[in-house]
Design an enzyme around this catalytic site. Sequence first.
Site, PDB file in Angstrom:
ATOM      1  N   SER A 143      31.213 -25.325  -3.576  1.00  0.00           N
ATOM      2  CA  SER A 143      30.189 -24.429  -3.444  1.00  0.00           C
ATOM      3  C   SER A 143      29.205 -24.466  -4.667  1.00  0.00           C
ATOM      4  O   SER A 143      29.264 -25.555  -5.324  1.00  0.00           O
ATOM      5  CB  SER A 143      30.846 -22.750  -4.050  1.00  0.00           C
ATOM      6  OG  SER A 143      30.133 -22.527  -4.160  1.00  0.00           O
ATOM      7  N   TYR A 156      34.456 -16.705 -11.151  1.00  0.00           N
ATOM      8  CA  TYR A 156      34.975 -18.143  -9.687  1.00  0.00           C
ATOM      9  C   TYR A 156      33.882 -19.107  -9.614  1.00  0.00           C
ATOM     10  O   TYR A 156      34.367 -20.002  -9.055  1.00  0.00           O
ATOM     11  CB  TYR A 156      34.169 -16.941  -8.880  1.00  0.00           C
ATOM     12  CG  TYR A 156      33.843 -18.093  -7.592  1.00  0.00           C
ATOM     13  CD1 TYR A 156      34.813 -18.103  -6.051  1.00  0.00           C
ATOM     14  CD2 TYR A 156      32.269 -17.997  -6.682  1.00  0.00           C
ATOM     15  CE1 TYR A 156      34.586 -19.044  -5.297  1.00  0.00           C
ATOM     16  CE2 TYR A 156      32.376 -18.633  -5.712  1.00  0.00           C
ATOM     17  CZ  TYR A 156      33.917 -19.000  -5.422  1.00  0.00           C
ATOM     18  OH  TYR A 156      32.836 -19.430  -3.693  1.00  0.00           O
TER      19      TYR A 156
HETATM   20  N1  LIG Z   1      31.255 -17.292   2.032  1.00  0.00           N
HETATM   21  C1  LIG Z   1      30.752 -18.069   1.220  1.00  0.00           C
HETATM   22  O1  LIG Z   1      29.463 -17.434   0.838  1.00  0.00           O
HETATM   23  C2  LIG Z   1      31.285 -19.255   0.311  1.00  0.00           C
HETATM   24  C3  LIG Z   1      30.197 -20.302  -0.607  1.00  0.00           C
HETATM   25  C4  LIG Z   1      30.678 -20.918  -1.140  1.00  0.00           C
HETATM   26  C5  LIG Z   1      32.375 -21.281  -0.621  1.00  0.00           C
HETATM   27  N2  LIG Z   1      33.225 -20.742  -0.452  1.00  0.00           N
HETATM   28  C6  LIG Z   1      34.422 -21.478  -0.020  1.00  0.00           C
HETATM   29  O2  LIG Z   1      34.983 -20.832   0.668  1.00  0.00           O
HETATM   30  C7  LIG Z   1      37.031 -20.767   1.167  1.00  0.00           C
HETATM   31  C8  LIG Z   1      36.896 -19.705   2.143  1.00  0.00           C
HETATM   32  O3  LIG Z   1      36.648 -18.835   1.793  1.00  0.00           O
HETATM   33  P1  LIG Z   1      35.373 -17.534   3.598  1.00  0.00           P
HETATM   34  O4  LIG Z   1      34.212 -18.232   3.029  1.00  0.00           O
HETATM   35  O5  LIG Z   1      35.468 -18.213   4.723  1.00  0.00           O
HETATM   36  O6  LIG Z   1      36.178 -15.802   2.970  1.00  0.00           O
HETATM   37  P2  LIG Z   1      37.314 -15.354   3.804  1.00  0.00           P
HETATM   38  O7  LIG Z   1      36.705 -15.335   4.793  1.00  0.00           O
HETATM   39  O8  LIG Z   1      37.822 -14.362   2.277  1.00  0.00           O
HETATM   40  O9  LIG Z   1      38.168 -17.061   3.479  1.00  0.00           O
HETATM   41  C9  LIG Z   1      39.488 -17.073   2.947  1.00  0.00           C
HETATM   42  C10 LIG Z   1      40.750 -17.546   2.900  1.00  0.00           C
HETATM   43  O10 LIG Z   1      41.339 -17.523   1.770  1.00  0.00           O
HETATM   44  C11 LIG Z   1      42.735 -17.306   2.329  1.00  0.00           C
HETATM   45  N3  LIG Z   1      43.715 -16.586   0.552  1.00  0.00           N
HETATM   46  C12 LIG Z   1      42.859 -16.700  -0.502  1.00  0.00           C
HETATM   47  N4  LIG Z   1      44.294 -16.392  -1.189  1.00  0.00           N
HETATM   48  C13 LIG Z   1      44.973 -17.638  -0.602  1.00  0.00           C
HETATM   49  C14 LIG Z   1      46.120 -17.898  -1.201  1.00  0.00           C
HETATM   50  N5  LIG Z   1      46.915 -17.888  -2.248  1.00  0.00           N
HETATM   51  N6  LIG Z   1      47.125 -18.676  -0.280  1.00  0.00           N
HETATM   52  C15 LIG Z   1      46.463 -19.032   0.941  1.00  0.00           C
HETATM   53  N7  LIG Z   1      45.029 -18.393   0.817  1.00  0.00           N
HETATM   54  C16 LIG Z   1      44.555 -17.737   0.459  1.00  0.00           C
HETATM   55  C17 LIG Z   1      42.305 -16.234   2.909  1.00  0.00           C
HETATM   56  O11 LIG Z   1      43.597 -15.577   3.165  1.00  0.00           O
HETATM   57  P3  LIG Z   1      43.728 -13.674   3.162  1.00  0.00           P
HETATM   58  O12 LIG Z   1      43.077 -13.347   4.762  1.00  0.00           O
HETATM   59  O13 LIG Z   1      44.862 -13.882   3.140  1.00  0.00           O
HETATM   60  O14 LIG Z   1      43.545 -13.613   1.859  1.00  0.00           O
HETATM   61  C18 LIG Z   1      41.393 -16.316   3.992  1.00  0.00           C
HETATM   62  O15 LIG Z   1      42.035 -16.983   4.924  1.00  0.00           O
HETATM   63  C19 LIG Z   1      36.626 -20.698  -0.200  1.00  0.00           C
HETATM   64  O16 LIG Z   1      37.315 -21.549  -1.223  1.00  0.00           O
HETATM   65  C20 LIG Z   1      35.357 -19.731  -0.572  1.00  0.00           C
HETATM   66  O17 LIG Z   1      35.195 -19.960  -2.111  1.00  0.00           O
HETATM   67  C21 LIG Z   1      32.707 -19.565   0.352  1.00  0.00           C
END
Ligand SMILES: NC(=O)c1ccc[n+]([C@@H]2O[C@H](COP(=O)([O-])OP(=O)(O)OC[C@H]3O[C@@H](n4cnc5c(N)ncnc54)[C@H](OP(=O)(O)O)[C@@H]3O)[C@@H](O)[C@H]2O)c1
Length: 285
Positions: A143, A156
């Site tokens: 990130s 985070y």
């Molecule tokens: N959105 C942003 O602004 C942003 C920016 C920078 C980086 N990121 C990173 O991008 C990645 C994906 O996030 P996203 O934005 O797509 O958010 P999201 O829609 O909340 O997706 C997160 C995913 O991670 C899964 N997860 C959480 N804990 C887990 C575990 N213990 N084992 C397996 N799966 C798990 C969630 O599953 P559940 O549905 O079961 O909770 C969901 O499928 C993350 O690493 C996040 O830190 C996001």
Amino acid sequence: MPDSSKSKVILITGCSSGIGFAAANLLAESGHLVYATARRNESVAKLDEWSKAFSGRAVADQLDVTDASSIDQVVSRIESERGQIDCVVNNAGYGQAGPVEEVSIDAWREQFETNVFGVAAINQCVLPMMRKQRSGRVINISSVVAHLSLPMMGPYCASKHAVDAMSLALRIELAPFGIDVILIEPGPIETEFRSNVDQNLETQTDENSPYKKLGDAMNSYWNRSFGKTAAKPIAVARAIKKAVESKHPKTRYRITAPAKFAPHLVSHLPDRLLDRIIHWQLKLK
Ligand SMILES: NC(=O)c1ccc[n+]([C@@H]2O[C@H](COP(=O)([O-])OP(=O)(O)OC[C@H]3O[C@@H](n4cnc5c(N)ncnc54)[C@H](OP(=O)(O)O)[C@@H]3O)[C@@H](O)[C@H]2O)c1
């Protein structure tokens, strides 16, 4: 028709929503063999339905990155079904919000269990196979906050700093085996991430907290700015596709304007000036 000679076997974590699902969908559409995993049974059932459109090129499975046996099962399954694993996309993660002083140590541990130790555990499981093949790509979703820490997001930000640091060490360790390590560094992306942050911020800070004003300021800053700069998950999925397919991938892909300029601000501005800019952005006196 996808070119099957170029098709890669790819494991992705956290595909129930957001970036993980967008990446699984784009990579399967592009002709790759995608193991799209999620931790909850209902999410796996939905992914199973989705996978039917890809006639065997997409497979849904259950994987919780904090559960060693579920990691082992999925990786063994890929080994027996495909005999190789070309790419792993460590995407699963969430944002633990709250003031450093007040977030419970259990919540800190949980954050690192998922975002950091989960990545290490997956990599430890797939790397023996990749070393044997003498090829592979580890794609870690980090990130912008791996470079610029935000107040009320300490756990985070610390977890993503750790992912970056681990990835840099790993890239040098794995180069002799023909394995590359690539960081994906998104800025704000429209996924479930933001509402999950809001939810756990509420459970971590009470009304009488000395950090209440800062929490409110951070919240209204996000409400003002997140939508203006946020990209759709497909933008990150496209960067992941480049990391998978490119002959000479970059070491980092930065998505959105904040992700591109924040690391330069951090390396060029004095810390105290950066603090002042963040105060000003949050409209704090
Ligand atoms: N959105 C942003 O602004 C942003 C920016 C920078 C980086 N990121 C990173 O991008 C990645 C994906 O996030 P996203 O934005 O797509 O958010 P999201 O829609 O909340 O997706 C997160 C995913 O991670 C899964 N997860 C959480 N804990 C887990 C575990 N213990 N084992 C397996 N799966 C798990 C969630 O599953 P559940 O549905 O079961 O909770 C969901 O499928 C993350 O690493 C996040 O830190 C996001």
